[in-house]
Design a protein around this motif. Structure first.
Motif, mmCIF file in Angstrom:
data_model
loop_
_atom_site.group_PDB
_atom_site.id
_atom_site.type_symbol
_atom_site.label_atom_id
_atom_site.label_comp_id
_atom_site.label_asym_id
_atom_site.label_seq_id
_atom_site.Cartn_x
_atom_site.Cartn_y
_atom_site.Cartn_z
ATOM 1 N N THR A 49 -0.911 -24.650 -64.445
ATOM 2 C CA THR A 49 -0.318 -23.471 -63.805
ATOM 3 C C THR A 49 0.954 -23.053 -64.521
ATOM 4 O O THR A 49 1.160 -21.877 -64.837
ATOM 5 C CB THR A 49 -0.013 -23.768 -62.322
ATOM 6 O OG1 THR A 49 -1.230 -24.066 -61.641
ATOM 7 C CG2 THR A 49 0.678 -22.596 -61.648
ATOM 8 N N VAL A 85 -1.748 -10.062 -69.298
ATOM 9 C CA VAL A 85 -0.721 -10.777 -68.532
ATOM 10 C C VAL A 85 -1.222 -11.004 -67.102
ATOM 11 O O VAL A 85 -1.083 -12.106 -66.559
ATOM 12 C CB VAL A 85 0.620 -10.009 -68.529
ATOM 13 C CG1 VAL A 85 1.641 -10.715 -67.650
ATOM 14 C CG2 VAL A 85 1.162 -9.849 -69.939
ATOM 15 N N LEU A 124 -5.216 -16.535 -63.335
ATOM 16 C CA LEU A 124 -5.737 -17.879 -63.621
ATOM 17 C C LEU A 124 -4.766 -18.957 -63.157
ATOM 18 O O LEU A 124 -5.186 -19.991 -62.625
ATOM 19 C CB LEU A 124 -6.037 -18.023 -65.119
ATOM 20 C CG LEU A 124 -7.195 -17.161 -65.641
ATOM 21 C CD1 LEU A 124 -7.278 -17.244 -67.155
ATOM 22 C CD2 LEU A 124 -8.511 -17.557 -64.986
ATOM 23 N N ALA A 125 -3.473 -18.710 -63.336
ATOM 24 C CA ALA A 125 -2.474 -19.669 -62.868
ATOM 25 C C ALA A 125 -2.544 -19.807 -61.349
ATOM 26 O O ALA A 125 -2.493 -20.925 -60.812
ATOM 27 C CB ALA A 125 -1.075 -19.225 -63.309
ATOM 28 N N GLU A 131 1.903 -23.796 -67.612
ATOM 29 C CA GLU A 131 1.619 -23.328 -68.975
ATOM 30 C C GLU A 131 1.081 -21.895 -68.974
ATOM 31 O O GLU A 131 1.453 -21.090 -69.826
ATOM 32 C CB GLU A 131 0.627 -24.267 -69.684
ATOM 33 C CG GLU A 131 1.219 -25.606 -70.062
ATOM 34 C CD GLU A 131 2.367 -25.520 -71.057
ATOM 35 O OE1 GLU A 131 2.403 -24.580 -71.894
ATOM 36 O OE2 GLU A 131 3.236 -26.404 -71.022
ATOM 37 N N LEU A 132 0.217 -21.577 -68.030
ATOM 38 C CA LEU A 132 -0.273 -20.198 -67.933
ATOM 39 C C LEU A 132 0.864 -19.239 -67.562
ATOM 40 O O LEU A 132 0.926 -18.121 -68.072
ATOM 41 C CB LEU A 132 -1.416 -20.102 -66.926
ATOM 42 C CG LEU A 132 -2.763 -20.606 -67.436
ATOM 43 C CD1 LEU A 132 -3.739 -20.798 -66.278
ATOM 44 C CD2 LEU A 132 -3.347 -19.660 -68.463
ATOM 45 N N ARG A 157 2.870 -18.742 -70.701
ATOM 46 C CA ARG A 157 2.145 -17.854 -71.625
ATOM 47 C C ARG A 157 2.257 -16.414 -71.154
ATOM 48 O O ARG A 157 2.474 -15.502 -71.952
ATOM 49 C CB ARG A 157 0.673 -18.284 -71.708
ATOM 50 C CG ARG A 157 -0.218 -17.372 -72.547
ATOM 51 C CD ARG A 157 0.254 -17.258 -73.989
ATOM 52 N NE ARG A 157 0.282 -18.530 -74.634
ATOM 53 C CZ ARG A 157 -0.542 -18.921 -75.588
ATOM 54 N NH1 ARG A 157 -1.472 -18.113 -76.012
ATOM 55 N NH2 ARG A 157 -0.418 -20.113 -76.126
ATOM 56 N N ALA A 158 2.130 -16.203 -69.860
ATOM 57 C CA ALA A 158 2.261 -14.848 -69.311
ATOM 58 C C ALA A 158 3.651 -14.289 -69.589
ATOM 59 O O ALA A 158 3.795 -13.113 -69.945
ATOM 60 C CB ALA A 158 1.972 -14.853 -67.807
ATOM 61 N N GLN A 190 -4.244 -11.310 -66.143
ATOM 62 C CA GLN A 190 -5.281 -12.349 -66.196
ATOM 63 C C GLN A 190 -4.650 -13.740 -66.199
ATOM 64 O O GLN A 190 -5.106 -14.629 -65.483
ATOM 65 C CB GLN A 190 -6.142 -12.167 -67.443
ATOM 66 C CG GLN A 190 -7.189 -13.252 -67.605
ATOM 67 C CD GLN A 190 -7.784 -13.250 -68.988
ATOM 68 O OE1 GLN A 190 -7.069 -13.332 -69.987
ATOM 69 N NE2 GLN A 190 -9.112 -13.149 -69.047
ATOM 70 N N LYS A 191 -3.617 -13.934 -66.998
ATOM 71 C CA LYS A 191 -2.955 -15.248 -67.058
ATOM 72 C C LYS A 191 -2.352 -15.608 -65.699
ATOM 73 O O LYS A 191 -2.449 -16.753 -65.252
ATOM 74 C CB LYS A 191 -1.868 -15.274 -68.132
ATOM 75 C CG LYS A 191 -2.346 -15.003 -69.530
ATOM 76 C CD LYS A 191 -3.380 -15.975 -69.992
ATOM 77 C CE LYS A 191 -3.826 -15.656 -71.409
ATOM 78 N NZ LYS A 191 -5.150 -16.109 -71.715
#
Length: 158
Positions: free
Chosen positions: A39, A9, A15-16, A41-42, A45-46, A11-12
């Motif tokens: 951003t 989580v 990255l965002a 979407e990440l 996902r998180a 990491q996501k």
């Protein structure tokens, strides 16, 4: 095992935030839109992974709840995490609710806009959708990171 999910989580979210940081250096409208949507979407996902992370904290090793309701059925509706997430879901200014709004907005085609002419000009506020500004997204990602860090600390003490 939950620490691995916390790392995923995190990491996501990292990255965002990285995509969001590139927004200012982007010169084209399509590139900016791609960075914003990436951003979001990440972040989405998180948020889904937060549910799985919590399930793992409660020793449900093979469950992958995809909603707050499914997580509540899995770990019990009286758990502190469900209470906290329900509070976040009902707060219109929370990171959870902001991501919910972004998901609805991003998952639907844009609304058709009426053409404006001198005959049909009426002073009304148009629905512009959720706040997709860099600042709002940074706030949401930061609040989500803070939330998962608290969860990780709480459960790593056991």
């Amino acid at each position: 095992m939950a620490s691995q999910w916390h790392s995923l989580v995190s990491q996501k979210i990292f990255l965002a935030r990285n995509l969001l940081g590139q927004l200012e250096n982007s010169n084209s409208v399509p590139a900016k839109e791609a960075l914003l949507q990436g951003t979001i979407e990440l972040g989405l996902r998180a948020r889904k992974l937060v549910l799985i992370m919590i399930a793992r904290m409660y020793q449900h090793q093979h469950s992958q709840p995809d909603s707050l309701e499914a997580l509540g059925e899995l770990i019990g509706t009286h758990s502190p995490e469900i209470a906290e997430l329900n509070q976040l879901a009902s707060d219109g200014r929370s990171w959870w609710n902001h991501l919910e709004q972004l998901e609805r907005h991003q998952g639907n085609p844009p609304m058709a806009r009426k053409t404006v002419s001198s005959e049909n000009v009426i002073a009304v506020a148009a629905d512009t959708g959720p706040d997709r500004s860099k600042q709002a997204l940074e706030t949401t990602l930061g609040a989500m990171k803070h939330f998962i860090d608290i969860l990780e600390d709480r459960h790593s003490e056991w």
